[in-house]
Design an enzyme around this catalytic site. Structure first.
Site, PDB file in Angstrom:
ATOM      1  N   ASP A 159       4.228  13.101   0.577  1.00  0.00           N
ATOM      2  CA  ASP A 159       5.653  12.772   0.432  1.00  0.00           C
ATOM      3  C   ASP A 159       6.531  13.530   1.441  1.00  0.00           C
ATOM      4  O   ASP A 159       7.760  13.392   1.436  1.00  0.00           O
ATOM      5  CB  ASP A 159       6.144  12.981  -1.018  1.00  0.00           C
ATOM      6  CG  ASP A 159       6.069  14.421  -1.478  1.00  0.00           C
ATOM      7  OD1 ASP A 159       5.120  15.125  -1.094  1.00  0.00           O
ATOM      8  OD2 ASP A 159       6.957  14.858  -2.242  1.00  0.00           O
ATOM      9  N   HIS A 160       5.869  14.310   2.325  1.00  0.00           N
ATOM     10  CA  HIS A 160       6.610  15.010   3.389  1.00  0.00           C
ATOM     11  C   HIS A 160       6.050  14.708   4.782  1.00  0.00           C
ATOM     12  O   HIS A 160       6.752  14.809   5.772  1.00  0.00           O
ATOM     13  CB  HIS A 160       6.584  16.525   3.147  1.00  0.00           C
ATOM     14  CG  HIS A 160       7.266  16.892   1.869  1.00  0.00           C
ATOM     15  ND1 HIS A 160       8.532  17.407   1.821  1.00  0.00           N
ATOM     16  CD2 HIS A 160       6.864  16.739   0.589  1.00  0.00           C
ATOM     17  CE1 HIS A 160       8.884  17.569   0.552  1.00  0.00           C
ATOM     18  NE2 HIS A 160       7.887  17.171  -0.221  1.00  0.00           N
ATOM     19  N   ASP A 191       0.810  -1.204   0.000  1.00  0.00           N
ATOM     20  CA  ASP A 191       0.000   0.000   0.000  1.00  0.00           C
ATOM     21  C   ASP A 191       0.849   1.262   0.000  1.00  0.00           C
ATOM     22  O   ASP A 191       0.545   2.219  -0.677  1.00  0.00           O
ATOM     23  CB  ASP A 191      -0.926  -0.003   1.206  1.00  0.00           C
ATOM     24  CG  ASP A 191      -1.889  -1.184   1.140  1.00  0.00           C
ATOM     25  OD1 ASP A 191      -2.443  -1.404   0.055  1.00  0.00           O
ATOM     26  OD2 ASP A 191      -2.037  -1.894   2.135  1.00  0.00           O
ATOM     27  N   HIS A 205       5.356  20.892   4.845  1.00  0.00           N
ATOM     28  CA  HIS A 205       3.993  21.108   4.338  1.00  0.00           C
ATOM     29  C   HIS A 205       3.222  19.804   4.354  1.00  0.00           C
ATOM     30  O   HIS A 205       3.789  18.749   4.640  1.00  0.00           O
ATOM     31  CB  HIS A 205       4.021  21.741   2.944  1.00  0.00           C
ATOM     32  CG  HIS A 205       4.650  20.904   1.866  1.00  0.00           C
ATOM     33  ND1 HIS A 205       6.006  20.632   1.821  1.00  0.00           N
ATOM     34  CD2 HIS A 205       4.115  20.244   0.815  1.00  0.00           C
ATOM     35  CE1 HIS A 205       6.266  19.885   0.769  1.00  0.00           C
ATOM     36  NE2 HIS A 205       5.138  19.619   0.140  1.00  0.00           N
ATOM     37  N   HIS A 209       1.889  17.667   2.242  1.00  0.00           N
ATOM     38  CA  HIS A 209       1.844  16.621   1.219  1.00  0.00           C
ATOM     39  C   HIS A 209       2.315  15.280   1.773  1.00  0.00           C
ATOM     40  O   HIS A 209       3.195  15.228   2.619  1.00  0.00           O
ATOM     41  CB  HIS A 209       2.704  17.010   0.010  1.00  0.00           C
ATOM     42  CG  HIS A 209       2.012  17.957  -0.906  1.00  0.00           C
ATOM     43  ND1 HIS A 209       2.690  18.788  -1.764  1.00  0.00           N
ATOM     44  CD2 HIS A 209       0.689  18.208  -1.099  1.00  0.00           C
ATOM     45  CE1 HIS A 209       1.813  19.510  -2.453  1.00  0.00           C
ATOM     46  NE2 HIS A 209       0.599  19.177  -2.061  1.00  0.00           N
ATOM     47  N   ASP A 225      14.852  21.923  -3.403  1.00  0.00           N
ATOM     48  CA  ASP A 225      13.912  21.137  -4.228  1.00  0.00           C
ATOM     49  C   ASP A 225      14.398  21.087  -5.688  1.00  0.00           C
ATOM     50  O   ASP A 225      14.629  22.122  -6.303  1.00  0.00           O
ATOM     51  CB  ASP A 225      12.554  21.844  -4.131  1.00  0.00           C
ATOM     52  CG  ASP A 225      11.456  21.235  -4.999  1.00  0.00           C
ATOM     53  OD1 ASP A 225      11.682  20.178  -5.616  1.00  0.00           O
ATOM     54  OD2 ASP A 225      10.357  21.834  -5.038  1.00  0.00           O
ATOM     55  N   ASP A 254       1.841  -2.721   4.336  1.00  0.00           N
ATOM     56  CA  ASP A 254       0.811  -3.550   3.750  1.00  0.00           C
ATOM     57  C   ASP A 254      -0.350  -3.448   4.728  1.00  0.00           C
ATOM     58  O   ASP A 254      -0.258  -3.918   5.844  1.00  0.00           O
ATOM     59  CB  ASP A 254       1.411  -4.966   3.689  1.00  0.00           C
ATOM     60  CG  ASP A 254       0.433  -5.991   3.211  1.00  0.00           C
ATOM     61  OD1 ASP A 254      -0.709  -5.611   2.949  1.00  0.00           O
ATOM     62  OD2 ASP A 254       0.821  -7.158   3.125  1.00  0.00           O
ATOM     63  N   GLY A 313       3.451  22.855  -8.786  1.00  0.00           N
ATOM     64  CA  GLY A 313       3.749  23.516  -7.519  1.00  0.00           C
ATOM     65  C   GLY A 313       5.244  23.674  -7.288  1.00  0.00           C
ATOM     66  O   GLY A 313       5.659  24.167  -6.238  1.00  0.00           O
ATOM     67  N   HIS A 314       6.047  23.231  -8.241  1.00  0.00           N
ATOM     68  CA  HIS A 314       7.498  23.277  -8.064  1.00  0.00           C
ATOM     69  C   HIS A 314       8.114  24.245  -9.074  1.00  0.00           C
ATOM     70  O   HIS A 314       7.777  24.211 -10.257  1.00  0.00           O
ATOM     71  CB  HIS A 314       8.110  21.888  -8.273  1.00  0.00           C
ATOM     72  CG  HIS A 314       7.584  20.851  -7.327  1.00  0.00           C
ATOM     73  ND1 HIS A 314       8.205  20.579  -6.119  1.00  0.00           N
ATOM     74  CD2 HIS A 314       6.499  20.059  -7.396  1.00  0.00           C
ATOM     75  CE1 HIS A 314       7.516  19.618  -5.505  1.00  0.00           C
ATOM     76  NE2 HIS A 314       6.480  19.289  -6.258  1.00  0.00           N
TER      77      HIS A 314
HETATM   78 ZN   LIG Z   1       7.391  16.960  -2.265  1.00  0.00          ZN
HETATM   79 ZN   LIG Z   2       4.788  19.159  -1.967  1.00  0.00          ZN
END
Ligand SMILES: [Zn+2]
Ligand SMILES: [Zn+2]
Length: 555
Positions: free
Chosen positions: A74-75, A47, A70, A72, A195, A443, A367-368
């Protein structure tokens, strides 16, 4: 006099996702971001993917704080697992902006992690964390409340940009705090971790506020219902969809759990403003004429269980799409998701929908920041050393070249990788020895190892299929008394292997005879022996490892 500053990325380098960086000074640690990654197609049945944070296991008591740039995934996404594994009560505090922490709180609630100290910080506010002084700097990105993190030590300041773009006309009217970045630059920044996501895109990224008018243009041409899909966390995008719908007299329905959740959080913190009476409940969708409705849905990445994917498969409990409906993808696929997105798009055409993606109209803005924005960051901050982060190897490489282009000496630019610490002291900066890093698979809600049995089984099943062997043995001596039955499912390369079945039967009989000679009688043990012998036999012949399931029946 001053010690060594260590910056150790545990995730986010050489990949897109699971960002996590350990900043260490004087034996004390601040962790910046705790992100996750969504699995790729070869991680069957998995997952989520977390960074391997073993490094922190032995160092828990040295952690001063976790700081999240922030909201998201991935953070922020790995926070519940990191807290649970390290011990929520042993992490003194989690810092971030108010929206970021509201999203964190809602995640932690779902995981029943309640005794965690979450402390909002205002931008510009400074807090002491052991040998560090922490300050958040306001940035623009595809979610409100995005921050860069400045960590000051007696050796110097580390600036981690988080995800950012320099949007001059953001939807909420609050551009990145360029003035503060420049100030930090003139005070002196020792290391910039920037980034790299769009280090391959020339120029400046388009402003988020440019998306709204394009959405309105697209909407104006639609006669049926409109479904807009975007990241649920892209609060400003949702706002622009709401505004465009409002301008055309359409009402809005929110579909998908995370969409409803994030819009609620966004509204309660004042990041999103929906006119009174404009929102309709999903169950009211069928009561509205087609040309009076916009549905905002999750599923822009083709996620298997998302609302849009279910609509595309005619499997959504509330929304049944049909001829004349238009689906607008106000997002681009994250690398790795292209196939799932394409499949969803194709299903939508099959149902009779029209589909508009960012390729057809400018209905999405990244956003980047693009190349010129990364250079602007480098020029504002003028760091002594640069460690590009948040990108695959190609983007890390391109970001390094940009740093050189603005005049930073190549020996001061470090192309890192996960698990490779950058150590800085009075004498300079250099990479240290590799620390453990990698992936942890999730998982369901359990935490496991890559060697996790379930994953291995699923991988074997998907790649090499299954072989079921039913052997009948005499109760007296354990020898085979009937022709063994063989059932193959999904095993490749069986064509042209007509002899294999006969040989396998022979191998079963031989294996059972050997067990009988060794006086192995127990069914469990017999099955184990059969498994090992047959697996070896099949591998010898086919160079494949199907899952072998022996069933021994005694008569
Ligand atoms: Zn990110
Ligand atoms: Zn982000």
């Amino acid at each position: 006099m001053s010690g060594t500053l260590r910056v150790l990325p545990l995730g986010g380098l050489g990949e897109i996702g699971k960002n996590m960086t350990v900043v260490e000074y004087d034996g004390r640690i601040v962790v910046v971001d705790v992100g996750l990654r969504f699995p790729t197609a070869d991680m069957l049945g998995i997952d989520l993917v977390l960074p391997d944070f073993s490094y922190l296991r032995e160092r828990v008591d040295d952690i001063e704080a976790i700081v999240v740039t922030h909201g998201h995934e991935d953070h922020l996404g790995a926070l519940p697992w990191v807290l649970r594994e390290l011990g929520a009560d042993r992490i003194p505090v989690v810092h971030g902006g108010p929206l970021t922490l509201a999203m964190a709180r809602s995640k932690l609630d779902e995981h029943r992690l309640r005794d965690v100290t979450l402390e909002d910080l205002d931008v510009g506010e400074r807090v002491e964390l052991g040998p560090f002084e922490l300050e958040l700097v306001h940035m623009t990105h595809s979610i409100p409340d995005s921050c860069a993190v400045a960590l000051r030590t007696e050796l110097g300041t580390v600036l981690l940009t988080g995800d950012y773009k320099f949007d001059q006309t953001p939807v909420d009217g609050q551009p990145a705090d360029v003035a503060r970045l420049a100030e930090l630059g003139s005070e002196g920044v020792l290391l910039l971790c920037g980034d790299s996501t769009n280090a391959d895109r020339a120029g400046f990224s388009p402003s988020e506020s440019g998306v709204g008018p394009h959405l309105e243009e697209v909407f104006a041409r639609c006669e049926g219902r409109i479904v807009v899909t975007s990241f649920a966390s892209n609060i400003h995008r949702v706002q622009q969809v709401v505004d465009a719908a409002d301008a055309l007299g359409r009402k809005v329905a929110l579909v998908g759990r995370s969409m409803r959740k994030n819009v609620n959080i966004g509204r309660s913190l004042g990041h999103i403003d929906v006119p009174q009476g404009m929102l309709v409940q999903p169950r009211e969708i069928d009561d509205l004429p087609d040309d009076r409705l916009v549905i905002i849905s999750t599923g822009s990445q083709g996620e298997p269980l998302s609302a849009l994917r279910r609509m595309a498969h005619n499997d959504h409990p509330r929304v049944r799409l049909h001829d004349g409906d238009t689906v607008v993808f106000s997002a681009t696929p994250v690398p790795g998701n292209e196939r799932a997105v394409n499949e969803t798009v194709d299903r939508l055409y099959h149902i009779g929908c029209d589909v508009i993606t960012a390729r057809d109209a400018p209905v999405h803005a990244s956003g980047h920041g693009f190349v010129e924005e990364l250079k602007l960051m480098l020029n504002l901050v003028r760091p002594r050393y640069v460690l590009p982060v948040h990108g695959d190897h190609k983007r890390i490489h391109l970001h390094s070249r940009l740093a050189e282009a603005v005049g930073i000496a190549s020996k001061d630019i470090f192309r890192g990788e996960n698990g490779l610490p950058l150590d800085i002291d009075g004498r300079g900066a250099r990479f240290g020895d590799h620390e453990r890093s990698g992936m942890i698979f999730v998982d369901g809600v359990d935490i496991g190892d890559p060697a996790d049995v379930a994953l291995r089984d699923r991988r074997m099943l998907s790649a090499d299929g299954i072989l079921i062997v039913v052997a009948t043995v005499g109760e007296q001596d354990g020898r085979s008394v009937a022709e063994p039955e063989l059932i193959f499912r999904g095993v490749p390369f069986l064509d042209g292997e007509e002899d294999l079945e006969g040989e396998l039967r022979g191998a079963v009989v031989a294996s059972l005879a050997r067990c009988a000679d060794d006086r192995i009688r127990e069914v469990d043990l017999l099955q184990q022996e059969l498994h090992d012998d047959l697996a070896a036999f099949v591998y010898d012949r086919l160079r494949r490892r199907p899952m072998v399931l022996p069933v021994v029946v005694e008569v």
